[in-house]
Motif scaffolding. Structure first.
Motif: not given
Lengths: 114, 112
Positions: B56-68
């Motif tokens: 999470e970085k302020g209004r922006f968030s990024s998610f990662l799933s390596r297996s998918k």
């Protein structure tokens, strides 16, 4: 600290000509990567130079070449231009290898081939 | 080779939340970046994920799933200035060196 600069910003050439684009990285950055951006293909990696040596190369024909000088400035050359070479050419600089570090992009050179 | 997919265009309302998805198939995966690019301007770095989970970085968030082979960029409290293209880029190792491979980008339009 000045950002990445590219010259020229716009260029119009005809088929068969050759073109040279220039990129000056952020001071202290040793890596320069070049990308081609088109609406259909997105950003495609051309090559990366690090300490005057080509470190990596994408899947582009030999008409696309580059070099890097001792001050880390880089040039990209395209010979025998084709209509399909019309694109935005972006360069990005980073402290170390472009694949390992955050890359800072320049404003690009818009090349139109007629 | 690398195969990176993201939607071509999305529209969302000012003040809302939008999620931009990115799926990838790649060998030698070594991290995923999100960049923002306003029309006529250079891409600028937004986020980087190498481990599974949410950054999470302020209004922006990024998610990662390596297996998918899946990532998303979440933008909250949308503002008109968020109208831009969002580029998903996968870092992959090839012959010992890392390269960045970009998707074609998602053009986000924020409407009042």
């Amino acid at each position: 600290k000045a950002g990445v600069t590219q010259t020229p910003r716009y260029l119009i050439k005809t088929r068969g000509q050759q073109v040279t684009l220039s990129c000056s990285p952020i001071s202290g950055h040793r890596s320069v990567s070049w990308y081609q951006q088109t609406p259909g293909q997105g950003l495609q990696f051309l090559f990366e130079y690090f300490s005057e040596t080509q470190r990596n190369k994408g899947n582009f024909p030999g008409r696309f070449s580059g070099r890097q000088f001792s001050n880390s400035r880089s040039e990209m050359n395209v010979s025998t231009l084709e209509l399909g070479d019309s694109a935005l050419y972006l360069c990005a600089s980073s402290l170390g290898s472009g694949g390992d570090n955050e890359q800072f992009f320049g404003p690009g050179t818009r090349l139109t081939v007629l | 080779g690398q195969n990176i997919d993201q939607p071509t265009e999305m529209t969302a309302t000012e003040g809302a939340i939008v999620q931009i998805n990115c799926t990838y198939q790649t060998s030698g995966f070594n991290g995923l970046f999100w960049y923002q690019q306003h029309a006529g301007e250079a891409p600028t770095f937004l986020s980087y994920n190498v481990l599974d989970g949410l950054e999470e970085k302020g209004r922006f968030s990024s998610f990662l799933s390596r297996s998918k082979g899946y990532s998303y960029l979440l933008l909250k409290e949308l503002q008109m200035k968020d109208s831009a293209s969002y580029l998903c880029a996968v870092r992959a190792s090839k012959t010992g060196a890392n390269n960045l491979f970009f998707g074609t980008g998602t053009r986000l339009t924020v409407i009042p």
